[in-house]
Motif scaffolding. Structure first.
Motif, short mmCIF file in Angstrom:
data_model
loop_
_atom_site.label_atom_id
_atom_site.label_comp_id
_atom_site.label_asym_id
_atom_site.label_seq_id
_atom_site.Cartn_x
_atom_site.Cartn_y
_atom_site.Cartn_z
N ALA A 212 11.15 -4.86 -11.65
CA ALA A 212 10.38 -4.73 -13.00
C ALA A 212 9.50 -6.19 -13.09
O ALA A 212 8.17 -5.82 -13.50
CB ALA A 212 11.39 -4.96 -13.92
N GLN B 272 8.26 -2.25 -17.83
CA GLN B 272 8.86 -3.38 -17.35
C GLN B 272 9.87 -4.02 -18.44
O GLN B 272 10.93 -4.49 -18.19
CB GLN B 272 7.73 -4.48 -17.16
CG GLN B 272 8.14 -5.83 -16.77
CD GLN B 272 7.05 -6.87 -16.61
OE1 GLN B 272 6.27 -7.22 -17.76
NE2 GLN B 272 6.90 -7.54 -15.39
N THR C 22 13.10 -1.92 -18.80
CA THR C 22 13.96 -2.48 -17.79
C THR C 22 14.81 -3.44 -17.99
O THR C 22 16.00 -3.58 -17.64
CB THR C 22 13.19 -2.19 -16.16
OG1 THR C 22 12.57 -1.12 -16.12
CG2 THR C 22 14.22 -2.58 -15.10
#
Length: 186
Positions: A41, A51, A54
């Protein structure tokens, strides 16, 4: 056995909604998966939405884990230095209280100077919520919070604090820390 962090995250959210404490066990398999997904990420910084999704899942799991680990400290440091999203910084600070600070204090390992530098920088944030959560994080350090005394006192909000809940909380946290420092120093 490959633990699926996505499934664990959904289970965690469900338990939280039902007023339960998730108490996630960090197995070596789960830790390996979290480490891999977290690094991926951070490396994939071009897609901020993916990103953040996650990171949010990983940090939620870590914030609700039953055990602590210092294995992820470097990823915490990298995240807190690179991520600019205020909400993600708050999530990372919250989870770092357990894994960087509590784990270090519990195991008698020195908390990295890099972490103190990161906290110093975050104290200068213009975002009141980031500043508040940085102070909350420093407050959990006990006597080690003295290392940041000068920076904490410099971060004290002015008169406008009455109009913002985060600034008001920051002011209260700084007052509390000042009292604790006086007590510690006798």
């Amino acid at each position: 056995m490959n633990e699926n962090y996505q499934r664990i995250y959904l289970d965690t959210i469900e338990k939280l909604k039902n007023g339960q404490r998730p108490q996630i066990k960090l197995t070596p398999e789960l830790l390996a998966e979290l480490k891999q997904e977290w690094a991926r990420a951070l490396a994939n910084g071009t897609d901020k939405v993916l990103q953040n999704e996650t990171l949010k899942k990983i940090l939620c799991i870590l914030d609700n884990s039953q055990t602590t680990t210092s294995e992820l400290n470097e990823l915490f440091f990298k995240t807190l230095k690179e991520i600019k999203d205020h909400e993600m910084i708050v999530y990372a600070l919250s989870a770092s209280q357990k894994h960087v600070i509590a784990d270090g204090l519990k195991n008698g390992t020195m908390i990295s100077m890099e972490y103190f530098e990161i906290l110093k920088n975050l104290l200068m944030s213009k975002n009141p919520e980031v500043k508040e959560w940085t102070l909350r994080t420093i407050e959990t350090m006990g006597p080690l919070s003295l290392r940041l005394k000068k920076e904490v006192l410099a971060a004290k909000p002015g008169l406008m604090k009455i109009f913002n809940q985060h600034q008001k909380a920051s002011s209260q946290l700084i007052d509390y820390l000042e009292k604790e420092w006086k007590r510690m120093l006798g």
